[in-house]
Scaffold this active site. Structure first.
Site, mmCIF file in Angstrom:
data_model
loop_
_atom_site.group_PDB
_atom_site.id
_atom_site.type_symbol
_atom_site.label_atom_id
_atom_site.label_comp_id
_atom_site.label_asym_id
_atom_site.label_seq_id
_atom_site.Cartn_x
_atom_site.Cartn_y
_atom_site.Cartn_z
ATOM 1 C CB CYS A 111 -0.903 -0.008 1.226
ATOM 2 S SG CYS A 111 -1.826 1.512 1.406
ATOM 3 C CB CYS A 159 -8.686 1.276 1.654
ATOM 4 S SG CYS A 159 -8.311 0.230 3.070
ATOM 5 C CD GLN A 219 -17.392 -11.048 13.463
ATOM 6 O OE1 GLN A 219 -16.339 -10.507 13.115
ATOM 7 N NE2 GLN A 219 -17.586 -11.523 14.670
ATOM 8 C CE1 TYR A 223 -19.459 -10.836 27.734
ATOM 9 C CE2 TYR A 223 -19.244 -13.225 27.745
ATOM 10 C CZ TYR A 223 -19.102 -12.001 28.382
ATOM 11 O OH TYR A 223 -18.604 -11.970 29.658
ATOM 12 C CD GLU A 230 -24.855 -7.985 22.564
ATOM 13 O OE1 GLU A 230 -23.943 -8.789 22.337
ATOM 14 O OE2 GLU A 230 -24.652 -6.789 22.876
ATOM 15 C CB CYS A 233 -11.349 -10.228 19.588
ATOM 16 S SG CYS A 233 -12.088 -9.365 20.972
#
Ligand code: SAH
Length: 502
Positions: free
Chosen positions: A76, A206, A330, A359, A380, A455
């Site tokens: 990039c 991008c 996502q 969650y 959630e 994550c």
């Protein structure tokens, strides 16, 4: 600072021994640690010490004396200015090895857990060669709790993308003015914030963004300039167009554009809609979201449909999702399918089980699990996400799932009191990991399996340690590369209650 082996602004040769959380090289100079952005493990570099603390400092990379074989030139052209990606100077194979190693390091250092082939691999880096070479190989050793206890946790090679570019299905682009003179605003631009500032640099492409999103943003900018729609000015809080959000359904080709404006009225709105429809064939939804606050939060509360539907659709596996302007979804749909497929595999469902998805967000994992379970309960904390989850269940005709709004650590103990006894609990917490009260409840509920989607490897390691002490064994961990070229590391772990067969 006295007593340190380096001085501020001094130049030193450093050996790079690891990668830090932000993708920076971790260098050593006479035993002192310097974090050096741009340097890679295995390299020897010339560095200028710029900021020093007692335990560690920061250095500016001046020259690479000995380059890593994994070093590549970032594809990039704006890589160094943008900051959105942190690992483009590392080969993709190198990135996948790095992400696996980070999981291993966290399990060992934070979780004090035994990893199969662990520490020796960490120091020699040798066994990782095989890991990198096999990064697309989904097969894994059939680990069992007893082997886990003796040999340690199997951490598989990171599952990477075949084509690790153009993977994002959503672009959120800030709009502003070209730097002109202090008293005169330049033309409308949209792109990214120059590092460490709020100056917007114009960007048309991008490399991790789906091409359609780039095109949509470019067309919006062109049309806004043509119609004289003014860009928002953060300092004066004047002007109109704040952000452009483009969303794309990878599996349906549907396109949504959302214009976030500082005010209700949008001049030339009919012309704008007409020009957008003309420029972007296949567009399904054009929305306006009003955000009049002085804030860097992108969306305001009010969304209007200017043309078309209020949602676009996309599919992950066999499940269809409705995505509205503000829905969480996502961002890498290709790898999401890989990740959830793995979670489903780890859950080991036969069709008779009761499953809890803690969650659960918009119910993505819950709906995946419901295809193979008797009953799924999802919880959630964000009410809007649960509205989406229920809508998505209806959309797919899935009836064996029930969603509830609330904190997992409050709702799940309540379910326990009501007599709900899950065979499998899946958790997918935010970065800070699971609440301690939730972990305690999991241990009380004694499900056969726990599937932990994470994550953040450091809180994963911390929580696995708690579950291990409470009578579970971590059998295997599968890192999945959801965000190529960034430092984000996603993984899914399988835990089995001691004394049960896998
Ligand atoms: N499993 C979902 C979302 C995971 S992101 C998916 O894959 O799409 C983590 C989610 O946890 C977010 O939606 C966040 O709103 C929610 N969350 C944060 N704290 C929570 C809590 N204490 N109880 C329940 N949900 C929580």
């Amino acid at each position: 600072m006295s007593g340190l082996p380096v001085e501020k602004n001094g130049e030193y040769e450093a050996d790079i021994v690891g990668i830090g959380h932000e993708g920076e090289g971790v260098g050593r100079v006479s035993g002192y640690t310097l974090f050096i952005p741009g340097a890679l493990p295995g390299e020897r570099v010339l560095v200028k010490a710029v900021k020093l603390k007692k335990q560690y400092g920061y250095g500016k990379l001046l020259r690479i004396i000995q380059a890593s074989p994994d070093r590549i030139s970032a594809p990039c052209p704006i890589y160094s200015q943008c900051g959105g990606c942190q690992l483009q100077h590392l080969s993709y194979e190198g990135q996948l090895r790095f992400k696996r190693q980070l999981v291993i390091d966290n399990l060992e250092r934070i979780g004090k857990l035994k990893v199969a082939g662990g520490t020796s691999a960490a120091s020699s880096g040798k066994s990782d060669e095989a890991a990198g070479a096999a990064f697309q190989d989904a097969s894994h050793a059939a680990a069992s709790p007893s082997t886990a206890a003796t040999k340690g946790i199997v951490v598989h090679p990171t599952l990477g993308m075949e084509e690790p570019w153009r993977y994002r299905n959503k672009a959120q682009v800030p709009i502003g003015f070209e730097a002109a003179s202090a008293d005169r605003e330049g033309g409308l631009v949209g792109g990214f914030y120059a590092q460490g500032s709020h100056r917007i640099i114009d960007m048309d492409e991008c490399l991790i963004q789906q091409e359609n999103n780039d095109r949509v943003v470019a067309e919006v900018k062109r049309i806004a300039r043509e119609l004289g729609i003014r860009a928002y000015n953060e300092e004066t809080h004047k002007g109109l167009l704040r952000h452009v959000v483009a969303r794309y359904g990878f599996n349906t080709g549907e396109i949504m554009v959302v214009l976030i404006t500082n005010g209700e009225s949008l001049p030339h709105v009919d012309e704008l809609v007409g020009l957008l429809r003309q420029a972007i064939p296949g567009i399904k939804s054009i929305c306006q979201n009003v955000n009049k606050e002085r804030t860097n939060v992108i969306f305001g509360d009010k969304t209007k449909v200017l043309w078309g539907d209020d949602v676009i659709y996309d599919t992950i596996g066999a499940i269809r999702f409705a995505i509205s302007a503000r829905s969480f979804y996502q961002v890498n749909p290709v790898q999401t399918e890989v990740l959830y497929g793995k979670a489903l595999d780890f859950a080991g469902l036969r069709g008779e089980e009761t499953v809890i998805d803690a969650y659960c967000g918009i119910g993505t994992i819950s709906l995946f699990l419901a295809q193979r379970a008797r009953q799924v309960y999802g919880v959630e904390i964000v009410g809007e996400a649960i509205d989406d989850a229920r809508r998505n269940a209806r959309l797919n005709g899935i009836r064996n799932v029930q969603f509830e709004v609330g904190a997992a650590e409050v709702v799940i103990p309540e379910w326990r009191r009501q007599g709900i006894a899950p065979d499998v609990i899946v958790v997918d917490p935010p970065r800070k990991g699971c609440d301690a009260a939730l972990l305690a409840t999991i241990l009380e509920m004694r499900p056969t399996r726990v599937v932990y989607v994470s994550c953040n490897p450091s809180t994963l390691a911390r929580d696995l340690q708690v579950l291990e002490e409470g009578g579970y064994s971590t059998v295997e961990v599968q890192p999945v590369d959801m965000f190529p070229h960034t430092v984000h590391v996603e993984s899914v772990a399988l835990l089995v209650r001691n004394g049960t067969d896998r």
